[in-house]
Design a protein around this motif. Structure first.
Motif, PDB file in Angstrom:
ATOM      1  N   ASP A 135      -6.228  -6.951  10.750  1.00  0.00           N
ATOM      2  CA  ASP A 135      -6.371  -6.156   9.528  1.00  0.00           C
ATOM      3  C   ASP A 135      -7.361  -6.902   8.631  1.00  0.00           C
ATOM      4  OD1 ASP A 135      -4.352  -3.812   8.118  1.00  0.00           O
ATOM      5  OD2 ASP A 135      -5.674  -4.931   6.773  1.00  0.00           O
ATOM      6  N   SER A 136      -8.139  -6.134   7.854  1.00  0.00           N
ATOM      7  CA  SER A 136      -9.126  -6.797   6.995  1.00  0.00           C
ATOM      8  C   SER A 136      -8.484  -7.345   5.725  1.00  0.00           C
ATOM      9  CB  SER A 136     -10.245  -5.820   6.630  1.00  0.00           C
ATOM     10  OG  SER A 136      -9.691  -4.707   5.973  1.00  0.00           O
ATOM     11  N   SER A 183      -9.619  -9.721   9.763  1.00  0.00           N
ATOM     12  CA  SER A 183     -11.010  -9.400  10.098  1.00  0.00           C
ATOM     13  C   SER A 183     -11.271  -7.907   9.944  1.00  0.00           C
ATOM     14  CB  SER A 183     -11.260  -9.812  11.558  1.00  0.00           C
ATOM     15  OG  SER A 183     -12.531  -9.388  11.977  1.00  0.00           O
ATOM     16  N   GLN A 220       4.637   6.666  11.177  1.00  0.00           N
ATOM     17  CA  GLN A 220       4.297   6.253  12.545  1.00  0.00           C
ATOM     18  C   GLN A 220       5.527   5.858  13.369  1.00  0.00           C
ATOM     19  OE1 GLN A 220       1.688   6.792  14.006  1.00  0.00           O
ATOM     20  NE2 GLN A 220      -0.188   6.202  12.960  1.00  0.00           N
ATOM     21  N   PHE A 263       4.344   2.491   6.201  1.00  0.00           N
ATOM     22  CA  PHE A 263       3.878   3.741   6.808  1.00  0.00           C
ATOM     23  C   PHE A 263       4.977   4.290   7.712  1.00  0.00           C
ATOM     24  CE2 PHE A 263       0.144   2.022   5.016  1.00  0.00           C
ATOM     25  CZ  PHE A 263      -0.669   3.097   4.731  1.00  0.00           C
ATOM     26  N   ALA A 310      -2.108  -7.983   4.041  1.00  0.00           N
ATOM     27  CA  ALA A 310      -1.524  -7.232   5.166  1.00  0.00           C
ATOM     28  C   ALA A 310      -1.225  -8.173   6.323  1.00  0.00           C
ATOM     29  CB  ALA A 310      -2.475  -6.116   5.595  1.00  0.00           C
ATOM     30  N   PHE A 339      -5.990  -2.354  12.521  1.00  0.00           N
ATOM     31  CA  PHE A 339      -5.531  -1.730  11.264  1.00  0.00           C
ATOM     32  C   PHE A 339      -3.998  -1.844  11.206  1.00  0.00           C
ATOM     33  CE2 PHE A 339      -9.256   0.674  12.803  1.00  0.00           C
ATOM     34  CZ  PHE A 339     -10.150   0.456  11.771  1.00  0.00           C
ATOM     35  N   ALA A 340      -3.520  -3.063  11.314  1.00  0.00           N
ATOM     36  CA  ALA A 340      -2.094  -3.302  11.583  1.00  0.00           C
ATOM     37  C   ALA A 340      -1.185  -3.137  10.359  1.00  0.00           C
ATOM     38  CB  ALA A 340      -1.915  -4.707  12.136  1.00  0.00           C
ATOM     39  N   TYR A 341      -1.721  -3.365   9.168  1.00  0.00           N
ATOM     40  CA  TYR A 341      -0.931  -3.402   7.922  1.00  0.00           C
ATOM     41  C   TYR A 341       0.323  -4.269   8.082  1.00  0.00           C
ATOM     42  CZ  TYR A 341       1.302  -2.039   3.575  1.00  0.00           C
ATOM     43  OH  TYR A 341       1.932  -2.068   2.367  1.00  0.00           O
ATOM     44  N   THR A 342       1.534  -3.681   8.055  1.00  0.00           N
ATOM     45  CA  THR A 342       2.746  -4.517   8.109  1.00  0.00           C
ATOM     46  C   THR A 342       3.108  -4.951   9.534  1.00  0.00           C
ATOM     47  OG1 THR A 342       4.033  -2.497   8.164  1.00  0.00           O
ATOM     48  CG2 THR A 342       3.813  -3.546   6.029  1.00  0.00           C
ATOM     49  N   ARG A 344       5.208   4.543  17.193  1.00  0.00           N
ATOM     50  CA  ARG A 344       5.451   3.125  17.509  1.00  0.00           C
ATOM     51  C   ARG A 344       6.432   3.016  18.670  1.00  0.00           C
ATOM     52  NH1 ARG A 344       6.583   2.429  11.461  1.00  0.00           N
ATOM     53  NH2 ARG A 344       4.545   1.989  10.596  1.00  0.00           N
ATOM     54  N   PRO A 383      -7.310   3.648   7.888  1.00  0.00           N
ATOM     55  CA  PRO A 383      -6.990   4.412   6.673  1.00  0.00           C
ATOM     56  C   PRO A 383      -7.754   5.729   6.698  1.00  0.00           C
ATOM     57  CG  PRO A 383      -8.528   2.629   6.180  1.00  0.00           C
ATOM     58  CD  PRO A 383      -8.122   2.459   7.606  1.00  0.00           C
ATOM     59  N   ALA A 388     -12.717  -4.460  11.299  1.00  0.00           N
ATOM     60  CA  ALA A 388     -12.585  -3.964  12.675  1.00  0.00           C
ATOM     61  C   ALA A 388     -13.834  -4.233  13.538  1.00  0.00           C
ATOM     62  CB  ALA A 388     -12.277  -2.468  12.649  1.00  0.00           C
ATOM     63  N   GLN A 415       0.857  -1.193   0.000  1.00  0.00           N
ATOM     64  CA  GLN A 415       0.000   0.000   0.000  1.00  0.00           C
ATOM     65  C   GLN A 415       0.890   1.240   0.000  1.00  0.00           C
ATOM     66  OE1 GLN A 415      -2.917  -0.027   3.176  1.00  0.00           O
ATOM     67  NE2 GLN A 415      -2.978  -2.248   3.206  1.00  0.00           N
ATOM     68  N   PHE A 430       3.216  -1.623  14.702  1.00  0.00           N
ATOM     69  CA  PHE A 430       2.952  -1.424  16.131  1.00  0.00           C
ATOM     70  C   PHE A 430       3.096  -2.738  16.905  1.00  0.00           C
ATOM     71  CE2 PHE A 430       0.861   2.521  14.643  1.00  0.00           C
ATOM     72  CZ  PHE A 430       1.332   3.422  15.589  1.00  0.00           C
TER      73      PHE A 430
HETATM   74  N1  SAH Z   1      -0.890   0.905  11.410  1.00  0.00           N
HETATM   75  C1  SAH Z   1      -0.267   0.601  10.138  1.00  0.00           C
HETATM   76  C2  SAH Z   1      -0.859   1.368   8.963  1.00  0.00           C
HETATM   77  C3  SAH Z   1      -2.337   1.181   8.802  1.00  0.00           C
HETATM   78  S1  SAH Z   1      -2.926   1.488   7.201  1.00  0.00           S
HETATM   79  C4  SAH Z   1       1.232   0.817  10.244  1.00  0.00           C
HETATM   80  O1  SAH Z   1       1.738   1.205  11.300  1.00  0.00           O
HETATM   81  O2  SAH Z   1       1.914   0.578   9.249  1.00  0.00           O
HETATM   82  C5  SAH Z   1      -4.586   1.025   7.360  1.00  0.00           C
HETATM   83  C6  SAH Z   1      -4.844  -0.480   7.325  1.00  0.00           C
HETATM   84  O3  SAH Z   1      -6.226  -0.691   7.647  1.00  0.00           O
HETATM   85  C7  SAH Z   1      -4.623  -1.161   5.983  1.00  0.00           C
HETATM   86  O4  SAH Z   1      -3.695  -2.194   6.118  1.00  0.00           O
HETATM   87  C8  SAH Z   1      -6.007  -1.727   5.594  1.00  0.00           C
HETATM   88  O5  SAH Z   1      -5.927  -3.013   4.993  1.00  0.00           O
HETATM   89  C9  SAH Z   1      -6.705  -1.814   6.930  1.00  0.00           C
HETATM   90  N2  SAH Z   1      -8.158  -1.689   6.903  1.00  0.00           N
HETATM   91  C10 SAH Z   1      -8.910  -0.874   6.121  1.00  0.00           C
HETATM   92  N3  SAH Z   1     -10.212  -0.964   6.462  1.00  0.00           N
HETATM   93  C11 SAH Z   1     -10.294  -1.858   7.483  1.00  0.00           C
HETATM   94  C12 SAH Z   1     -11.378  -2.338   8.286  1.00  0.00           C
HETATM   95  N4  SAH Z   1     -12.624  -1.915   8.083  1.00  0.00           N
HETATM   96  N5  SAH Z   1     -11.089  -3.225   9.260  1.00  0.00           N
HETATM   97  C13 SAH Z   1      -9.818  -3.643   9.477  1.00  0.00           C
HETATM   98  N6  SAH Z   1      -8.759  -3.208   8.743  1.00  0.00           N
HETATM   99  C14 SAH Z   1      -8.993  -2.320   7.769  1.00  0.00           C
END
Ligand code: SAH
Length: 392
Positions: A249-250, A277, A207, A204, A254, A227-230, A211, A298, A279, A199, A233
């Protein structure tokens, strides 16, 4: 260079070094510029106010300099040097414990419409304006000159839609080298970054300091990274001695990435659980409560039109999360929506707190780090807002 002449009085915001000329400010264009062409901007009484990239949108010119100048190799090199100097000055030399940083943060570095991220010698360029998109090849040459042997590869990740408008081939492209992925260090933690599939530009970076703050609070804590992505945190939480981490993360991709990064830093460690999943679904199905929850969604609003919906979404999300925090626990909550201001985000979090009926204190007010600078003349550049709340 073609010229644009502003209507009377419309030179004021440029005199205050705000880098955007809105279309309504334009009085005349003696010769119509092409999409993305560099133009000189004049006041109605013929004072040159600087040069910028023209685009047929509501932001019609993005200023790259506030006096007349030719945008030559030397012009761009001096600008990149200044941006690099700031990173080094703030302790980001690209070596050692942290070798990933943002080298150019758009308006904050005097490069409206351009993002450049540095991943241990691999550079990812992302144009957000047609003007920057038209010159990515030129900028790649300047970066090569600036970084010399340190430059391993350079990837252009500007959007195909923008490339079409700029009259360039509509694909993202490797401009130098062929590296697609790297393992980078951030405060001594390792992360796999793939700028082609990932992404944004792959990671990111903004952060990093937040972190680190989480690491400080993590010892012995049960932590939810939503919303953990990589998994950034999550890795820091584990480094700080968390007793358990839930990484949610959904996106399946990710969650795989987060799992890889956690395993890279903590092989064989069983403290983390991964959840692919949405959120609210996760909260609905969860029986767990947490000492610390991180909410880093996001951008909920991409334009002013969706601002109100975004604020409501922040309220609902934060209200839900607060229900899952143990007494005395912490909520790290963020908004990266540029069009939702800090005060509006604070109001959304305030409403969520009020709904819970619990005592809530703000312990930290967080933002973006020094490699994502904000020009004081362009407050729109401040996009990352965060609060660390203690929920009693
Ligand atoms: N915290 C991360 C960046 C988050 S980016 C870091 O430190 O790098 C936002 C993330 O939210 C993306 O990975 C995306 O896949 C996820 N996301 C988007 N909508 C979501 C939802 N409804 N539920 C869970 N995750 C979601």
């Amino acid at each position: 260079m073609k010229s644009i002449i502003l209507r009377p009085g419309k030179e004021q915001s440029l005199k205050r070094a705000h880098p955007w000329v809105f279309s309504g400010a334009i009085g005349s264009m003696p010769e119509a510029p092409e999409e993305g062409e560099c133009v000189a901007v004049y006041s109605h009484d013929n004072n040159c106010l600087g040069i910028g990239h023209y685009q047929s949108d509501s932001i019609a010119v993005r200023m790259i300099h506030f006096s007349y100048s030719e945008p030559s190799h030397g012009f761009w090199k001096a600008k990149f040097e200044k941006a690099l100097d700031l990173r080094v000055f703030s302790g980001l030399s690209g070596q050692g414990q942290t070798n990933v940083f943002r080298l150019v943060h758009a308006e904050g570095d005097g490069f409206p419409g351009l993002i450049v991220d540095y991943y241990d010698g691999s550079v990812v360029v992302q144009a957000h304006s047609v003007g920057m998109c038209r010159i990515t090849d030129q900028l790649a040459g300047v970066l090569q000159d600036l970084l010399g042997d340190k430059l391993v590869s350079l990837y252009d990740k500007s959007s195909p839609a923008l490339k079409a408008r700029a009259g360039r081939k509509q694909v993202n492209g490797m401009l130098i080298g062929d590296k697609k992925e790297a393992v980078v260090n951030e405060n001594g933690n390792q992360f796999v970054v793939n700028w082609i599939d990932g992404q944004k530009t792959g990671f990111f970076i903004d952060q990093r300091e937040n972190r680190k703050l989480l690491e400080h609070y993590s010892s012995g804590k049960k932590i939810l990274n939503m919303f953990a992505y990589t998994g950034g945190f999550s890795v820091y939480a584990m480094r700080g001695g968390a007793s358990q981490v839930h990484t949610v993360d959904s996106s399946k991709r990710a969650i795989e990435l987060a799992g890889d990064n956690i395993a890279l830093n903590f092989p064989g460690d069983t403290r983390n659980k991964l959840f692919c999943s949405e959120a609210f679904d996760y909260f609905r199905d969860s029986n767990d409560k947490f000492d610390i929850i991180i909410l880093d969604p996001p951008a909920f609003a991409k334009s002013r039109k969706s601002q109100n919906n975004a604020i409501q979404a922040y309220k609902r999300l934060n209200a839900r999360a607060v229900e899952y925090i143990e007494p005395g626990g912490l909520l790290f909550t963020f908004s990266c929506s540029q069009v939702v201001g800090r005060e509006q985000f604070r109001q959304a979090v305030y409403s969520a707190a009020l709904q819970s009926g619990r005592e809530v204190k703000i312990l930290h007010q967080l933002s973006q780090p020094a490699d994502h600078p904000v020009s004081i003349y362009h407050p729109e550049g401040e996009y990352l807002k965060g609060f660390v709340l203690q929920v009693l």
